[in-house]
Design a protein around this motif. Structure first.
Motif, PDB file in Angstrom:
ATOM      1  N   GLN A   4       9.412   7.655 -15.428  1.00  0.00           N
ATOM      2  CA  GLN A   4       8.234   7.413 -16.446  1.00  0.00           C
ATOM      3  C   GLN A   4       6.717   7.858 -16.063  1.00  0.00           C
ATOM      4  OE1 GLN A   4       8.613   3.869 -18.550  1.00  0.00           O
ATOM      5  NE2 GLN A   4      10.786   3.941 -18.946  1.00  0.00           N
ATOM      6  N   ALA A   5       6.015   8.279 -17.011  1.00  0.00           N
ATOM      7  CA  ALA A   5       4.609   8.334 -16.598  1.00  0.00           C
ATOM      8  C   ALA A   5       3.857   7.611 -17.592  1.00  0.00           C
ATOM      9  CB  ALA A   5       4.165   9.924 -17.006  1.00  0.00           C
ATOM     10  N   PRO A   6       2.401   7.320 -17.127  1.00  0.00           N
ATOM     11  CA  PRO A   6       1.732   7.965 -15.948  1.00  0.00           C
ATOM     12  C   PRO A   6       2.334   7.093 -14.760  1.00  0.00           C
ATOM     13  CG  PRO A   6       0.392   6.321 -17.078  1.00  0.00           C
ATOM     14  CD  PRO A   6       1.676   6.484 -18.073  1.00  0.00           C
ATOM     15  N   VAL A   7       1.855   7.660 -13.523  1.00  0.00           N
ATOM     16  CA  VAL A   7       2.183   6.937 -12.375  1.00  0.00           C
ATOM     17  C   VAL A   7       0.875   7.083 -11.509  1.00  0.00           C
ATOM     18  CG1 VAL A   7       3.144   6.899 -10.016  1.00  0.00           C
ATOM     19  CG2 VAL A   7       4.586   7.494 -12.024  1.00  0.00           C
ATOM     20  N   ASP A  50      -3.383   6.804  -1.499  1.00  0.00           N
ATOM     21  CA  ASP A  50      -2.122   7.459  -1.142  1.00  0.00           C
ATOM     22  C   ASP A  50      -1.383   6.382  -0.414  1.00  0.00           C
ATOM     23  OD1 ASP A  50      -2.841  10.015  -2.231  1.00  0.00           O
ATOM     24  OD2 ASP A  50      -4.082  10.577  -0.616  1.00  0.00           O
ATOM     25  N   GLU A  51      -1.512   5.135  -0.712  1.00  0.00           N
ATOM     26  CA  GLU A  51      -0.775   3.906   0.000  1.00  0.00           C
ATOM     27  C   GLU A  51       0.647   4.010  -0.682  1.00  0.00           C
ATOM     28  OE1 GLU A  51      -2.925   0.405   0.045  1.00  0.00           O
ATOM     29  OE2 GLU A  51      -4.789   1.582   0.982  1.00  0.00           O
ATOM     30  N   PRO A  52       1.755   4.200   0.019  1.00  0.00           N
ATOM     31  CA  PRO A  52       3.127   4.020  -0.889  1.00  0.00           C
ATOM     32  C   PRO A  52       3.478   2.777  -1.464  1.00  0.00           C
ATOM     33  CG  PRO A  52       3.171   4.421   1.807  1.00  0.00           C
ATOM     34  CD  PRO A  52       1.885   4.387   1.274  1.00  0.00           C
ATOM     35  N   GLU A  53       2.654   1.714  -1.198  1.00  0.00           N
ATOM     36  CA  GLU A  53       2.886   0.393  -1.511  1.00  0.00           C
ATOM     37  C   GLU A  53       1.886   0.061  -2.779  1.00  0.00           C
ATOM     38  OE1 GLU A  53       0.019  -0.205   1.694  1.00  0.00           O
ATOM     39  OE2 GLU A  53       2.196   0.827   1.676  1.00  0.00           O
ATOM     40  N   ASN A  54       0.892   0.950  -3.221  1.00  0.00           N
ATOM     41  CA  ASN A  54      -0.016   0.554  -3.975  1.00  0.00           C
ATOM     42  C   ASN A  54      -0.105   1.641  -5.189  1.00  0.00           C
ATOM     43  OD1 ASN A  54      -2.203  -0.701  -5.262  1.00  0.00           O
ATOM     44  ND2 ASN A  54      -3.812  -0.050  -3.777  1.00  0.00           N
ATOM     45  N   HIS A  55       0.878   1.478  -6.011  1.00  0.00           N
ATOM     46  CA  HIS A  55       1.285   2.407  -7.060  1.00  0.00           C
ATOM     47  C   HIS A  55       1.848   1.771  -8.224  1.00  0.00           C
ATOM     48  CE1 HIS A  55       5.547   2.855  -5.735  1.00  0.00           C
ATOM     49  NE2 HIS A  55       4.957   2.872  -4.471  1.00  0.00           N
ATOM     50  N   TRP A  56       1.784   2.097  -9.390  1.00  0.00           N
ATOM     51  CA  TRP A  56       2.735   1.567 -10.673  1.00  0.00           C
ATOM     52  C   TRP A  56       2.774   2.675 -11.758  1.00  0.00           C
ATOM     53  CZ3 TRP A  56      -2.595   0.279  -9.829  1.00  0.00           C
ATOM     54  CH2 TRP A  56      -3.583   0.904 -10.682  1.00  0.00           C
ATOM     55  N   TYR A  57       3.588   2.462 -12.574  1.00  0.00           N
ATOM     56  CA  TYR A  57       3.711   3.172 -13.726  1.00  0.00           C
ATOM     57  C   TYR A  57       3.279   2.646 -15.012  1.00  0.00           C
ATOM     58  CZ  TYR A  57       7.969   1.015 -15.563  1.00  0.00           C
ATOM     59  OH  TYR A  57       8.946   0.136 -15.968  1.00  0.00           O
ATOM     60  N   GLY A  58       3.123   3.409 -16.039  1.00  0.00           N
ATOM     61  CA  GLY A  58       2.718   2.906 -17.265  1.00  0.00           C
ATOM     62  C   GLY A  58       1.162   2.448 -17.555  1.00  0.00           C
ATOM     63  N   PHE A  59       0.856   2.162 -18.654  1.00  0.00           N
ATOM     64  CA  PHE A  59      -0.469   1.639 -18.963  1.00  0.00           C
ATOM     65  C   PHE A  59      -0.633   0.440 -18.474  1.00  0.00           C
ATOM     66  CE2 PHE A  59      -3.574   0.183 -21.968  1.00  0.00           C
ATOM     67  CZ  PHE A  59      -4.471   0.500 -21.586  1.00  0.00           C
ATOM     68  N   ARG A  60      -1.349   0.024 -17.346  1.00  0.00           N
ATOM     69  CA  ARG A  60      -1.354  -1.363 -16.673  1.00  0.00           C
ATOM     70  C   ARG A  60      -2.924  -1.625 -16.709  1.00  0.00           C
ATOM     71  NH1 ARG A  60       2.568  -3.748 -13.975  1.00  0.00           N
ATOM     72  NH2 ARG A  60       1.179  -5.449 -14.039  1.00  0.00           N
ATOM     73  N   PRO A  61      -3.593  -2.040 -18.097  1.00  0.00           N
ATOM     74  CA  PRO A  61      -5.067  -2.421 -17.981  1.00  0.00           C
ATOM     75  C   PRO A  61      -5.161  -3.669 -16.921  1.00  0.00           C
ATOM     76  CG  PRO A  61      -3.995  -3.133 -20.058  1.00  0.00           C
ATOM     77  CD  PRO A  61      -3.039  -2.389 -19.254  1.00  0.00           C
ATOM     78  N   ASP A  62      -4.293  -4.485 -16.784  1.00  0.00           N
ATOM     79  CA  ASP A  62      -4.629  -5.532 -15.802  1.00  0.00           C
ATOM     80  C   ASP A  62      -4.628  -5.132 -14.468  1.00  0.00           C
ATOM     81  OD1 ASP A  62      -1.938  -4.863 -15.941  1.00  0.00           O
ATOM     82  OD2 ASP A  62      -1.182  -6.519 -14.615  1.00  0.00           O
ATOM     83  N   LEU A  63      -4.177  -3.945 -14.074  1.00  0.00           N
ATOM     84  CA  LEU A  63      -4.101  -3.534 -12.767  1.00  0.00           C
ATOM     85  C   LEU A  63      -5.301  -2.535 -12.384  1.00  0.00           C
ATOM     86  CD1 LEU A  63      -0.253  -2.584 -11.847  1.00  0.00           C
ATOM     87  CD2 LEU A  63      -1.665  -4.671 -11.122  1.00  0.00           C
ATOM     88  N   ILE A  64      -5.514  -1.923 -13.681  1.00  0.00           N
ATOM     89  CA  ILE A  64      -6.886  -1.122 -13.567  1.00  0.00           C
ATOM     90  C   ILE A  64      -8.016  -1.924 -13.521  1.00  0.00           C
ATOM     91  CG2 ILE A  64      -8.405   0.443 -14.763  1.00  0.00           C
ATOM     92  CD1 ILE A  64      -5.777   1.502 -16.291  1.00  0.00           C
TER      93      ILE A  64
END
Length: 83
Positions: free
Chosen positions: A52-55, A60-74
Motif C-alpha cells: 500500500q502507499a504511501p510509503v 534511507d534507513e531500512p528500519e525507519n519507514h512506514w506506510y499510510g498517512f501517519r500524522p503521529d510519525l510525521i
C-alpha cells in the motif's frame, strides 16, 4: 534529514494527506511515483514488503519507514528536526 515518499499518484488520498502534513510541518521531502519508476515499486514491495502507499522512508534507513498517512510519525519527525 532525508525523507522520501513513495506515492501511488495524485488520486491517492493518503498520499495527498501525507504530502500536506509534511509540508505543514516544514519537512522537506522527495516524491517518487511508484507507477512511473519500476525500481521504486520493486524497492517498496520486494525490499520493504509494502503493498500500500504511501510509503515514507527517512534517511534511507531500512528500519525507519512506514506506510499510510501517519500524522503521529510525521509530527515526531518534525520534533526531531526542530521544525
Amino acid at each position: 534529514m532525508s525523507v522520501t515518499v513513495y506515492s501511488a499518484g495524485p488520486t491517492c488520498p493518503q498520499c495527498t494527506a501525507t504530502f500536506r502534513h509534511l509540508g505543514a510541518r516544514g519537512i522537506e521531502f522527495t516524491k517518487v511515483d511508484i507507477r512511473d519508476v519500476e525500481s521504486a515499486r520493486e524497492y517498496v514491495t520486494d525490499e520493504l514488503g509494502y503493498s500500500q502507499a504511501p510509503v515514507v522512508v527517512v534517511d534511507d534507513e531500512p528500519e525507519n519507514h512506514w506506510y499510510g498517512f501517519r500524522p503521529d510519525l510525521i509530527d515526531r519527525l518534525s520534533i526531531e528536526a526542530g521544525s
